[in-house]
Design a protein around this motif. Structure first.
Motif, PDB file in Angstrom:
ATOM      1  N   LYS A 292      -5.332  88.598  62.141  1.00 44.49           N
ATOM      2  CA  LYS A 292      -5.294  90.063  62.197  1.00 44.49           C
ATOM      3  C   LYS A 292      -6.416  90.647  61.342  1.00 44.49           C
ATOM      4  N   ARG A 293      -6.514  90.119  60.115  1.00 43.69           N
ATOM      5  CA  ARG A 293      -7.535  90.629  59.206  1.00 43.69           C
ATOM      6  C   ARG A 293      -8.932  90.419  59.766  1.00 43.69           C
ATOM      7  N   LYS A 294      -9.143  89.254  60.414  1.00 43.18           N
ATOM      8  CA  LYS A 294     -10.476  88.963  60.958  1.00 43.18           C
ATOM      9  C   LYS A 294     -10.801  89.932  62.087  1.00 43.18           C
ATOM     10  N   LYS A 345      -6.354  86.075  50.152  1.00 44.48           N
ATOM     11  CA  LYS A 345      -6.416  86.872  51.387  1.00 44.48           C
ATOM     12  C   LYS A 345      -7.860  87.304  51.538  1.00 44.48           C
ATOM     13  N   SER A 346      -8.357  87.331  52.769  1.00 44.48           N
ATOM     14  CA  SER A 346      -9.739  87.785  52.896  1.00 44.48           C
ATOM     15  C   SER A 346      -9.766  89.306  52.959  1.00 44.48           C
ATOM     16  N   HIS A 347      -9.793  89.946  51.825  1.00 42.53           N
ATOM     17  CA  HIS A 347      -9.856  91.412  51.774  1.00 42.53           C
ATOM     18  C   HIS A 347     -11.060  91.867  52.588  1.00 42.53           C
ATOM     19  N   HIS A 348     -10.829  92.815  53.474  1.00 45.53           N
ATOM     20  CA  HIS A 348     -11.889  93.038  54.437  1.00 45.53           C
ATOM     21  C   HIS A 348     -13.066  93.830  53.874  1.00 45.53           C
ATOM     22  N   ASN A 349     -12.908  94.359  52.662  1.00 48.82           N
ATOM     23  CA  ASN A 349     -14.061  95.065  52.118  1.00 48.82           C
ATOM     24  C   ASN A 349     -14.899  94.187  51.196  1.00 48.82           C
ATOM     25  N   VAL A 350     -14.654  92.889  51.216  1.00 47.89           N
ATOM     26  CA  VAL A 350     -15.465  91.996  50.405  1.00 47.89           C
ATOM     27  C   VAL A 350     -16.052  90.951  51.346  1.00 47.89           C
ATOM     28  N   PRO A 391      -2.067 102.460  46.450  1.00 50.32           N
ATOM     29  CA  PRO A 391      -3.098 101.672  47.128  1.00 50.32           C
ATOM     30  C   PRO A 391      -2.668 101.360  48.564  1.00 50.32           C
ATOM     31  N   PHE A 392      -3.645 101.328  49.445  1.00 49.10           N
ATOM     32  CA  PHE A 392      -3.356 101.057  50.854  1.00 49.10           C
ATOM     33  C   PHE A 392      -4.385 100.035  51.323  1.00 49.10           C
ATOM     34  N   PRO A 393      -3.964  98.940  51.913  1.00 43.43           N
ATOM     35  CA  PRO A 393      -4.935  97.893  52.259  1.00 43.43           C
ATOM     36  C   PRO A 393      -5.845  98.305  53.415  1.00 43.43           C
ATOM     37  N   GLY A 394      -7.082  97.812  53.382  1.00 45.79           N
ATOM     38  CA  GLY A 394      -8.024  98.117  54.463  1.00 45.79           C
ATOM     39  C   GLY A 394      -7.435  97.862  55.850  1.00 45.79           C
ATOM     40  N   PRO A 395      -6.768  96.729  56.087  1.00 48.23           N
ATOM     41  CA  PRO A 395      -6.221  96.469  57.432  1.00 48.23           C
ATOM     42  C   PRO A 395      -4.991  97.331  57.754  1.00 48.23           C
ATOM     43  N   GLY A 396      -4.630  98.194  56.819  1.00 48.06           N
ATOM     44  CA  GLY A 396      -3.594  99.193  57.082  1.00 48.06           C
ATOM     45  C   GLY A 396      -2.245  98.613  57.454  1.00 48.06           C
ATOM     46  N   VAL A 399      -0.928  94.752  58.474  1.00 50.55           N
ATOM     47  CA  VAL A 399      -0.378  93.677  57.646  1.00 50.55           C
ATOM     48  C   VAL A 399       1.023  94.006  57.131  1.00 50.55           C
ATOM     49  N   ARG A 400       1.559  95.138  57.616  1.00 47.50           N
ATOM     50  CA  ARG A 400       2.947  95.480  57.267  1.00 47.50           C
ATOM     51  C   ARG A 400       3.824  95.498  58.517  1.00 47.50           C
ATOM     52  N   CYS A 401       3.192  95.299  59.655  1.00 49.23           N
ATOM     53  CA  CYS A 401       3.921  95.241  60.922  1.00 49.23           C
ATOM     54  C   CYS A 401       3.877  93.760  61.313  1.00 49.23           C
ATOM     55  N   ILE A 433       5.386 104.638  40.197  1.00 47.08           N
ATOM     56  CA  ILE A 433       5.410 103.314  40.846  1.00 47.08           C
ATOM     57  C   ILE A 433       3.986 102.961  41.262  1.00 47.08           C
ATOM     58  N   TRP A 434       3.615 101.709  41.096  1.00 47.82           N
ATOM     59  CA  TRP A 434       2.257 101.299  41.438  1.00 47.82           C
ATOM     60  C   TRP A 434       2.024 101.387  42.951  1.00 47.82           C
ATOM     61  N   GLN A 435       2.968 100.845  43.711  1.00 42.82           N
ATOM     62  CA  GLN A 435       2.792 100.803  45.159  1.00 42.82           C
ATOM     63  C   GLN A 435       4.156 100.679  45.824  1.00 42.82           C
ATOM     64  N   SER A 505       8.595  89.270  42.692  1.00 38.03           N
ATOM     65  CA  SER A 505       7.428  89.712  41.931  1.00 38.03           C
ATOM     66  C   SER A 505       6.194  88.947  42.394  1.00 38.03           C
ATOM     67  N   LYS A 506       5.034  89.318  41.865  1.00 35.51           N
ATOM     68  CA  LYS A 506       3.784  88.606  42.159  1.00 35.51           C
ATOM     69  C   LYS A 506       3.275  88.003  40.871  1.00 35.51           C
ATOM     70  N   PRO A 507       3.023  86.706  40.733  1.00 36.81           N
ATOM     71  CA  PRO A 507       3.478  85.694  41.651  1.00 36.81           C
ATOM     72  C   PRO A 507       4.998  85.514  41.558  1.00 36.81           C
ATOM     73  N   ALA A 509       5.218  85.869  45.042  1.00 35.15           N
ATOM     74  CA  ALA A 509       4.833  86.552  46.283  1.00 35.15           C
ATOM     75  C   ALA A 509       3.530  87.312  46.040  1.00 35.15           C
ATOM     76  N   THR A 510       2.902  87.795  47.094  1.00 38.33           N
ATOM     77  CA  THR A 510       1.842  88.787  46.929  1.00 38.33           C
ATOM     78  C   THR A 510       2.496  90.144  47.159  1.00 38.33           C
ATOM     79  N   ILE A 511       1.757  91.224  46.906  1.00 33.98           N
ATOM     80  CA  ILE A 511       2.353  92.555  47.070  1.00 33.98           C
ATOM     81  C   ILE A 511       2.587  92.822  48.558  1.00 33.98           C
ATOM     82  N   GLU A 512       1.548  92.687  49.358  1.00 34.52           N
ATOM     83  CA  GLU A 512       1.709  92.829  50.812  1.00 34.52           C
ATOM     84  C   GLU A 512       2.381  91.566  51.340  1.00 34.52           C
ATOM     85  N   TRP A 513       3.020  91.714  52.504  1.00 28.64           N
ATOM     86  CA  TRP A 513       3.694  90.536  53.071  1.00 28.64           C
ATOM     87  C   TRP A 513       2.727  89.642  53.853  1.00 28.64           C
TER      88      TRP A 513
HETATM   89  P1  XMP Z   1      -1.800  91.385  47.475  1.00 29.41           P
HETATM   90  O1  XMP Z   1      -1.006  91.553  48.721  1.00 29.41           O
HETATM   91  O2  XMP Z   1      -2.931  90.420  47.636  1.00 29.41           O
HETATM   92  O3  XMP Z   1      -2.495  92.781  47.242  1.00 29.41           O
HETATM   93  O4  XMP Z   1      -0.958  91.110  46.271  1.00 29.41           O
HETATM   94  C1  XMP Z   1      -3.062  93.232  46.043  1.00 29.41           C
HETATM   95  C2  XMP Z   1      -3.491  94.652  46.276  1.00 29.41           C
HETATM   96  O5  XMP Z   1      -4.573  94.694  47.218  1.00 29.41           O
HETATM   97  C3  XMP Z   1      -4.213  95.439  48.365  1.00 29.41           C
HETATM   98  N1  XMP Z   1      -4.757  94.719  49.529  1.00 29.41           N
HETATM   99  C4  XMP Z   1      -5.919  95.041  50.126  1.00 29.41           C
HETATM  100  N2  XMP Z   1      -6.781  96.023  49.890  1.00 29.41           N
HETATM  101  N3  XMP Z   1      -8.143  95.287  51.684  1.00 29.41           N
HETATM  102  C5  XMP Z   1      -7.895  96.154  50.685  1.00 29.41           C
HETATM  103  O6  XMP Z   1      -8.688  97.073  50.482  1.00 29.41           O
HETATM  104  C6  XMP Z   1      -7.309  94.272  51.996  1.00 29.41           C
HETATM  105  O7  XMP Z   1      -7.552  93.508  52.912  1.00 29.41           O
HETATM  106  C7  XMP Z   1      -6.136  94.146  51.160  1.00 29.41           C
HETATM  107  N4  XMP Z   1      -5.096  93.266  51.140  1.00 29.41           N
HETATM  108  C8  XMP Z   1      -4.264  93.639  50.125  1.00 29.41           C
HETATM  109  C9  XMP Z   1      -2.698  95.509  48.371  1.00 29.41           C
HETATM  110  O8  XMP Z   1      -2.220  96.653  49.056  1.00 29.41           O
HETATM  111  C10 XMP Z   1      -2.392  95.520  46.888  1.00 29.41           C
HETATM  112  O9  XMP Z   1      -2.529  96.812  46.335  1.00 29.41           O
END
Ligand code: XMP
Length: 514
Positions: A292-294, A345-350, A391-396, A399-401, A433-435, A505-507, A509-513
């Motif tokens: 999905k991220r790719k 996770k391959s964060h899409h903005n890096v 915070p909201f992840p780039g893939p929106g 990654v929550r659906c 709350i952080w997120q 918690s993280k670890p 888990a990660t924050i997103e599923w």
């Molecule tokens: P995780 O799920 O890795 O997330 O514990 C840590 C923080 O990063 C956000 N996140 C992303 N932000 N692109 C982003 O810009 C991404 O691909 C991405 N993946 C996770 C997540 O919402 C949390 O705040």
């Protein structure tokens, strides 16, 4: 202005050292381990800190600093591997293997030292290296040791060179902040009069110098990071910046319109592109998280690419720079610059750009943590609706659906998410709350509504407290609030008959599923 040079030998904590100096209102720069002594001198530092790192000084090919750096006339603090480098460079001996200490270990002070002023004679400190200094260089003394007699700290007779086997920069080390304070204020004589306003001034002048008269293009996501990056660059070069907002159809309820009106207030030039059909089409049938991220990462770049060509045609200029709101945790978790670091996770903005775009990356927030980015945003006048947004992840929402992504499932998720958010705001808890968000699970469960059986979707609630997203703990929300959210979601969102709460918690888990 005080300036501390931090030499990065590859530790995961290097930026944390920089952050600690910023918290003490002292400016610092992080330079790579292969920096020349001349470049270090050019920074006119008040002191040097050499970070930890994964290497062993006894291994051929281990990271080594230019010898002249150790001859610098300012105080030097070597941390962990930095201490071992200092010891080895000045004629001491470093032992590998036996006798190492890991984790939090009791440390005992020996004699008096300005570095440990105000610190208890015994305290717990975090160690994370297999090697240790077996004999200190001539003219040095052992200033602290562990229970097993391993050298935990050393200092030179002239009180200008210090080594710590443990990490004072992490919260797990008792008196860590106190020790760093002693080094920075008492030994390096820093004044602590720098603040994030100065950071902005410096960043603005660096951006002006870097970019010159070229044009910059920025992909805005509506999130804190890209918005603050754009506001900063807007302050530096104004009209040379053009922004693109790609609506990938994976945003929260009403988010697109809300964000665009905030940007208008900031005076940014924003071109909005509705690419939702394109994204949803490409995501059809894709259920694997990394896939999905790719898919999203690639389409995002294509949509952005197309928009930038249009802008360039309209403005008859071409952009030489691409602005991204990358922040430090993105860099580390995507594998960053560390040798062999694991990609979580391959964060899409890096990770850069397709070569044909031929633009250089501008990442002015790359060394900052989220709370610092927020503070900078406030100083730049970015509205609270953006700066204080979770915070909201780039893939929106992709990654929550979890499982299949369809317009219908996204609408379900959006509706539930809006209820959760509204109730947190109404309870006055949203900002602390952080997120927080909802996740739509890839399972159906049996329920009963009225007199009938249902077989419907499940929503998971996620709320976490964190300082920088590197670690997080699940938020203990009031039970009445959870009850209200659960009832509202089941009553108001069609197709959902069960609500669960994520209490991990993280670890681990990660924050997103995903
Ligand atoms: P995780 O799920 O890795 O997330 O514990 C840590 C923080 O990063 C956000 N996140 C992303 N932000 N692109 C982003 O810009 C991404 O691909 C991405 N993946 C996770 C997540 O919402 C949390 O705040």
């Amino acid at each position: 202005m005080d300036n501390i040079v931090i030499i990065d030998c590859g530790s995961q904590f290097t930026q944390l050292i920089a952050r600690r100096t910023r918290e003490m209102k002292i400016h610092s720069v992080v330079l790579p381990w292969d920096v020349t002594a001349e470049r270090v001198r050019a920074q006119a530092p008040s002191g040097l800190i050499i970070s930890g790192g994964p290497d062993s000084v006894n291994d051929p090919g281990a990271i080594a600093l230019q010898k002249e750096i150790f001859e610098s006339d300012v105080p030097i603090l070597g941390i962990c591997y930095g201490m071992q480098l200092l010891a080895a460079a000045l004629g001491g001996r470093v032992a590998s293997g036996d006798g190492h200490e890991y984790g939090t270990t009791p440390v005992k002070l020996l004699g008096e030292s300005a570095l440990f002023s105000g610190v208890e004679r015994e305290f717990e400190a975090l160690m994370s290296h297999g090697d240790h200094v077996e004999s200190v260089p001539s003219g040095f003394r052992v200033a602290a040791h562990t229970k097993r007699g391993v050298t935990a700290a050393m200092e030179s007779g002239d009180k200008r060179r210090f080594g710590l086997q443990f990490h004072p920069e992490v919260n797990h080390t008792q008196y860590g902040e106190n020790i760093l304070r002693n080094f920075l204020f008492n030994i390096c004589k820093c004044k602590g009069d720098w603040d994030l306003g100065d950071w902005i001034e410096r960043a603005v002048s660096d951006i002006k110098e870097q970019v010159g008269s070229s044009h910059v293009i920025c992909g805005l996501s509506g999130g804190v990071d890209s918005s603050v990056a754009a506001a900063l660059v807007n302050r530096a070069i104004g009209k040379q910046l053009e922004c693109v907002f790609v609506d990938h159809g994976l945003l929260r309820l009403n988010e697109g319109q809300e964000v665009l009106s905030s940007y208008a207030g900031l005076g940014l030039s924003v071109h909005s592109v509705d690419a939702s059909e394109l994204f949803l089409g490409a995501l059809e049938g894709v259920t694997d998280p990394e896939q999905k991220r790719k898919v999203i990462g690639k389409l995002f770049i294509d949509a952005f690419d197309e928009a930038s060509v249009k802008i360039e045609k309209l403005s008859k200029t071409s952009a030489a720079w691409l602005l991204q709101g990358t922040i430090y945790p993105d860099v580390i978790e995507s594998g960053g610059k560390k040798k062999g670091a694991a990609v979580i996770k391959s964060h899409h903005n890096v990770g850069g750009l397709p070569e044909h775009m031929n633009m250089k990356l501008l990442e002015p927030l790359r060394d900052l943590f989220k709370d610092e980015v927020r503070e900078i945003g406030r100083l730049l006048g970015v509205p609270s609706a953006i700066v204080d947004r979770h915070p909201f992840p780039g893939p929106g929402l992709a990654v929550r659906c979890l499982g299949h992504i369809t317009k219908e499932r996204l609408d379900t998720l959006r509706a539930a998410d809006a209820i959760f958010r509204d109730e947190l705001i109404a309870a006055g808890l949203y900002e602390s709350i952080w997120q927080s968000f909802c996740v739509l699970l890839p399972v159906r469960t049996v329920g009963v509504m009225g007199d009938g059986r249902t077989y419907s979707e499940v929503i998971a609630l996620r709320a976490v407290d964190s300082a920088d997203a590197m670690t997080a703990s699940w938020t203990r929300l009031p039970l009445d609030l959870l009850d209200l959210v659960s009832k509202r979601i089941c009553n108001e969102v069609r197709g959902v008959n069960r609500v669960v709460m994520d209490i991990t918690s993280k670890p681990p888990a990660t924050i997103e599923w995903e």
